[in-house]
Design a protein around this motif. Sequence first.
Motif, PDB file in Angstrom:
ATOM      1  N   ILE A   1       1.033  -1.361  -0.125  1.00 54.32           N
ATOM      2  CA  ILE A   1      -0.350  -0.062   0.041  1.00 54.32           C
ATOM      3  C   ILE A   1       0.967   1.358   0.086  1.00 54.32           C
ATOM      4  N   GLY A   2       1.697   1.264   0.850  1.00 53.99           N
ATOM      5  CA  GLY A   2       3.067   1.892   0.691  1.00 53.99           C
ATOM      6  C   GLY A   2       3.063   2.759  -0.854  1.00 53.99           C
ATOM      7  N   ASP A   3       3.355   1.335  -1.400  1.00 54.31           N
ATOM      8  CA  ASP A   3       3.903   2.271  -3.159  1.00 54.31           C
ATOM      9  C   ASP A   3       2.811   2.569  -3.784  1.00 54.31           C
ATOM     10  N   LEU A   4       1.693   3.253  -3.237  1.00 51.80           N
ATOM     11  CA  LEU A   4       0.864   3.937  -3.934  1.00 51.80           C
ATOM     12  C   LEU A   4       1.055   5.046  -4.067  1.00 51.80           C
ATOM     13  N   SER A   5       0.562   6.621  -4.802  1.00 50.43           N
ATOM     14  CA  SER A   5       0.825   7.663  -5.095  1.00 50.43           C
ATOM     15  C   SER A   5      -0.821   8.251  -4.445  1.00 50.43           C
ATOM     16  N   LEU A   6      -1.712   7.520  -4.472  1.00 51.78           N
ATOM     17  CA  LEU A   6      -3.075   7.963  -4.572  1.00 51.78           C
ATOM     18  C   LEU A   6      -4.542   6.751  -4.299  1.00 51.78           C
ATOM     19  N   VAL A   7      -4.932   6.680  -3.600  1.00 52.85           N
ATOM     20  CA  VAL A   7      -6.065   5.741  -4.274  1.00 52.85           C
ATOM     21  C   VAL A   7      -7.527   6.642  -4.553  1.00 52.85           C
ATOM     22  N   GLU A   8      -8.397   5.725  -5.192  1.00 50.91           N
ATOM     23  CA  GLU A   8     -10.061   6.936  -5.513  1.00 50.91           C
ATOM     24  C   GLU A   8     -10.766   5.638  -4.747  1.00 50.91           C
ATOM     25  N   THR A   9     -11.059   5.497  -3.723  1.00 50.58           N
ATOM     26  CA  THR A   9     -12.413   4.280  -3.260  1.00 50.58           C
ATOM     27  C   THR A   9     -13.442   4.960  -3.144  1.00 50.58           C
ATOM     28  N   HIS A  10     -14.600   3.938  -3.114  1.00 50.46           N
ATOM     29  CA  HIS A  10     -15.610   3.504  -3.161  1.00 50.46           C
ATOM     30  C   HIS A  10     -16.131   4.211  -1.255  1.00 50.46           C
ATOM     31  N   ASP A  11     -16.580   5.649  -1.639  1.00 54.95           N
ATOM     32  CA  ASP A  11     -17.258   6.533  -0.299  1.00 54.95           C
ATOM     33  C   ASP A  11     -18.047   5.709  -0.516  1.00 54.95           C
ATOM     34  N   CYS A  12     -19.039   5.266  -0.383  1.00 54.55           N
ATOM     35  CA  CYS A  12     -20.683   5.131  -0.276  1.00 54.55           C
ATOM     36  C   CYS A  12     -21.877   6.178   1.373  1.00 54.55           C
ATOM     37  N   PHE A  13     -20.692   5.779   2.516  1.00 60.80           N
ATOM     38  CA  PHE A  13     -21.324   5.429   3.202  1.00 60.80           C
ATOM     39  C   PHE A  13     -19.525   6.344   4.193  1.00 60.80           C
ATOM     40  N   THR A  14     -19.569   7.341   4.756  1.00 62.64           N
ATOM     41  CA  THR A  14     -18.275   7.960   5.014  1.00 62.64           C
ATOM     42  C   THR A  14     -17.934   6.523   6.340  1.00 62.64           C
TER      43      THR A  14
ATOM     44  N   ILE B   1     -24.773   5.926  -9.459  1.00 63.20           N
ATOM     45  CA  ILE B   1     -24.558   4.068  -9.729  1.00 63.20           C
ATOM     46  C   ILE B   1     -24.331   3.513 -10.641  1.00 63.20           C
ATOM     47  N   GLY B   2     -23.456   2.698 -10.732  1.00 66.05           N
ATOM     48  CA  GLY B   2     -23.227   2.354 -11.914  1.00 66.05           C
ATOM     49  C   GLY B   2     -21.662   3.008 -13.109  1.00 66.05           C
ATOM     50  N   ALA B   3     -21.917   4.471 -12.866  1.00 68.06           N
ATOM     51  CA  ALA B   3     -20.755   4.757 -13.167  1.00 68.06           C
ATOM     52  C   ALA B   3     -19.753   4.989 -12.281  1.00 68.06           C
ATOM     53  N   THR B   4     -19.577   4.396 -10.920  1.00 66.27           N
ATOM     54  CA  THR B   4     -18.984   5.447 -10.173  1.00 66.27           C
ATOM     55  C   THR B   4     -17.045   4.519 -10.411  1.00 66.27           C
ATOM     56  N   GLY B   5     -17.163   2.981 -10.825  1.00 69.01           N
ATOM     57  CA  GLY B   5     -16.163   2.211 -11.344  1.00 69.01           C
ATOM     58  C   GLY B   5     -15.245   3.463 -12.980  1.00 69.01           C
ATOM     59  N   VAL B   6     -15.990   3.244 -13.748  1.00 66.67           N
ATOM     60  CA  VAL B   6     -16.163   4.208 -14.321  1.00 66.67           C
ATOM     61  C   VAL B   6     -15.420   5.339 -13.656  1.00 66.67           C
ATOM     62  N   SER B   7     -15.671   6.077 -13.260  1.00 68.57           N
ATOM     63  CA  SER B   7     -15.434   7.617 -12.852  1.00 68.57           C
ATOM     64  C   SER B   7     -13.789   7.314 -11.365  1.00 68.57           C
TER      65      SER B   7
ATOM     66  N   ASN C   1     -13.637  -0.391  -6.073  1.00 65.18           N
ATOM     67  CA  ASN C   1     -14.923  -0.259  -5.736  1.00 65.18           C
ATOM     68  C   ASN C   1     -15.437  -2.299  -5.311  1.00 65.18           C
ATOM     69  N   MET C   2     -16.872  -1.430  -5.300  1.00 69.44           N
ATOM     70  CA  MET C   2     -17.547  -2.568  -4.388  1.00 69.44           C
ATOM     71  C   MET C   2     -19.130  -2.654  -4.636  1.00 69.44           C
ATOM     72  N   GLY C   3     -19.578  -3.526  -4.514  1.00 66.28           N
ATOM     73  CA  GLY C   3     -21.425  -3.615  -4.639  1.00 66.28           C
ATOM     74  C   GLY C   3     -21.570  -3.841  -3.246  1.00 66.28           C
ATOM     75  N   GLY C   4     -22.838  -4.079  -3.102  1.00 65.91           N
ATOM     76  CA  GLY C   4     -23.616  -4.764  -2.263  1.00 65.91           C
ATOM     77  C   GLY C   4     -22.953  -4.306  -0.711  1.00 65.91           C
ATOM     78  N   ALA C   5     -23.317  -5.129   0.005  1.00 67.97           N
ATOM     79  CA  ALA C   5     -22.911  -5.178   1.315  1.00 67.97           C
ATOM     80  C   ALA C   5     -21.267  -5.783   1.567  1.00 67.97           C
ATOM     81  N   ALA C   6     -20.660  -4.741   0.495  1.00 65.72           N
ATOM     82  CA  ALA C   6     -18.697  -5.004   0.588  1.00 65.72           C
ATOM     83  C   ALA C   6     -19.040  -6.828  -0.005  1.00 65.72           C
ATOM     84  N   VAL C   7     -19.793  -7.333  -0.724  1.00 63.64           N
ATOM     85  CA  VAL C   7     -19.513  -8.992  -1.990  1.00 63.64           C
ATOM     86  C   VAL C   7     -19.348  -8.819  -2.788  1.00 63.64           C
ATOM     87  N   ALA C   8     -19.203  -7.455  -3.912  1.00 63.38           N
ATOM     88  CA  ALA C   8     -18.535  -7.971  -5.077  1.00 63.38           C
ATOM     89  C   ALA C   8     -17.282  -7.104  -4.984  1.00 63.38           C
ATOM     90  N   ASN C   9     -16.040  -6.698  -4.710  1.00 63.61           N
ATOM     91  CA  ASN C   9     -15.202  -6.169  -4.258  1.00 63.61           C
ATOM     92  C   ASN C   9     -14.198  -6.080  -5.320  1.00 63.61           C
TER      93      ASN C   9
END
Length: 140
Positions: A27-40, A88-94, A122-130
């Motif tokens: 994880i320390g090798d990454l410069s940034l992360v775009e993550t699925h912040d559907c809820f805080t 919704i539906g475009a989150t991963g693409v964006s 990116n995730m879907g549902g209750a973190a069941v598709a990741n």
Amino acid sequence: MRGRDVTAFEGPRQAWAQALGDARLSIGDLSLVETHDCFTIAELIEYEAMGLTAPGEGARAIDEGWVEKGGRLPVNPSGGLKAKGHPIGATGVSMHALAAMQLTGTAGGMQIKGAKLAGVFNMGGAAVANYVSILEPLRG
């Protein structure tokens, strides 16, 4: 989901471990992360799942500034999903498009200086598709 600890985010943890392992990165090798912040709370638990903090310590990443634009691992320099209405539906693409902009130096005011590697979760549902992608710029 019965019998599962929904705050453990086991699927996201496995997706991150597999993607980083396959790429031979940490994880320390990454410069940034775009993550699925559907809820805080989801974003905080995602910090734990990606290995940025220990379980139960996701808030530490915010408290200590790790995920800010100039922090050790900027997370969602785009403002995240909620900043763009959580399409919704475009989150991963964006998220992939925004990460690619970072890696090509075309992210404008959101730009992370010297971005070399980006993680996208990116995730879907209750973190069941990741899904985790590790992006790098094309080499010429």
